[in-house]
Write a protein that holds these residues in place. Structure first.
Motif, short mmCIF file in Angstrom:
data_model
loop_
_atom_site.label_atom_id
_atom_site.label_comp_id
_atom_site.label_asym_id
_atom_site.label_seq_id
_atom_site.Cartn_x
_atom_site.Cartn_y
_atom_site.Cartn_z
N LEU A 71 0.21 -1.23 0.36
CA LEU A 71 0.34 -0.08 -0.24
C LEU A 71 0.69 1.31 0.53
O LEU A 71 1.72 1.30 0.87
CB LEU A 71 -0.89 -0.08 1.10
N VAL A 72 0.95 1.99 -0.82
CA VAL A 72 1.67 3.21 -1.34
C VAL A 72 1.17 4.70 -0.70
O VAL A 72 1.66 5.13 -0.02
CB VAL A 72 1.77 3.33 -2.29
N LEU A 73 -0.11 5.04 -1.39
CA LEU A 73 -1.36 6.00 -0.52
C LEU A 73 -2.03 5.18 -0.42
O LEU A 73 -2.77 4.65 -1.08
CB LEU A 73 -1.00 6.86 -1.40
N GLY A 74 -3.33 5.98 0.58
CA GLY A 74 -4.76 5.61 1.03
C GLY A 74 -5.69 6.46 1.25
O GLY A 74 -4.69 7.42 1.78
N SER B 172 7.90 9.78 -8.79
CA SER B 172 9.22 10.68 -8.54
C SER B 172 10.04 10.47 -7.64
O SER B 172 10.98 10.30 -7.15
CB SER B 172 8.81 12.40 -7.49
N ARG B 173 9.91 8.88 -7.10
CA ARG B 173 10.46 7.71 -6.17
C ARG B 173 11.59 7.35 -7.26
O ARG B 173 12.23 5.94 -6.73
CB ARG B 173 9.71 7.00 -5.38
N LYS B 174 11.14 6.88 -8.54
CA LYS B 174 12.11 5.94 -9.28
C LYS B 174 12.95 6.91 -10.01
O LYS B 174 12.49 8.14 -11.60
CB LYS B 174 11.58 4.92 -10.13
N LYS B 175 13.55 6.60 -10.35
CA LYS B 175 14.94 7.22 -11.45
C LYS B 175 14.12 7.05 -13.22
O LYS B 175 14.15 8.47 -13.68
CB LYS B 175 16.04 6.96 -11.54
N SER B 176 14.14 6.15 -13.28
CA SER B 176 13.60 6.23 -14.49
C SER B 176 12.15 5.30 -14.82
O SER B 176 12.41 3.92 -13.64
CB SER B 176 14.29 5.30 -15.63
N LEU B 177 11.01 4.49 -15.64
CA LEU B 177 10.53 3.78 -15.82
C LEU B 177 10.31 3.14 -17.29
O LEU B 177 10.98 3.71 -18.28
CB LEU B 177 8.73 4.69 -15.55
N PRO B 178 9.58 2.12 -17.04
CA PRO B 178 10.22 1.12 -18.09
C PRO B 178 9.32 2.45 -19.39
O PRO B 178 8.20 2.33 -19.41
CB PRO B 178 9.46 0.14 -17.57
#
Length: 97
Positions: free
Chosen positions: A37-40, A91-97
């Motif tokens: 769970l990331v947000l809620g 924003s938590r990851k440098k790049s997405l696939p």
């Protein structure tokens, strides 16, 4: 993979959730501690829906959350949807696939 869990809640949700809130939050914290769970939270003005964001390999943990949620079990949620979400920016990851 991200999933949105969208709850449609009853009109008197805010009043009825009080005795169940601690159990609901404990479940949410359990899923957050597991990294699922990331947000809620509930939408405001009006409080007619809640949205939870999950990051999981499959839909199963999200459905398991719904099945265990005291808000669902006690009728505060009259409908729910689980939607796969194709995230374009995180924003938590440098790049997405």
């Amino acid at each position: 993979m991200f999933y949105l869990l969208i709850y449609d809640v009853v009109d008197d949700y805010v009043e009825r959730r009080t005795p169940l809130r601690q159990q609901h939050l404990e479940l949410a914290r359990e899923y957050a501690a597991r990294g699922l769970l990331v947000l809620g939270g509930a939408l405001a003005d009006p409080v007619d829906q809640a949205v939870l964001v999950f990051e999981a390999e499959s839909i199963e943990p999200v459905q398991a959350f719904v099945d265990r949620d005291p808000y669902v079990q006690h009728g505060l949620v009259h409908a729910h949807r689980i939607r796969p979400w194709n995230v374009a920016v995180d924003s938590r990851k440098k790049s997405l696939p």
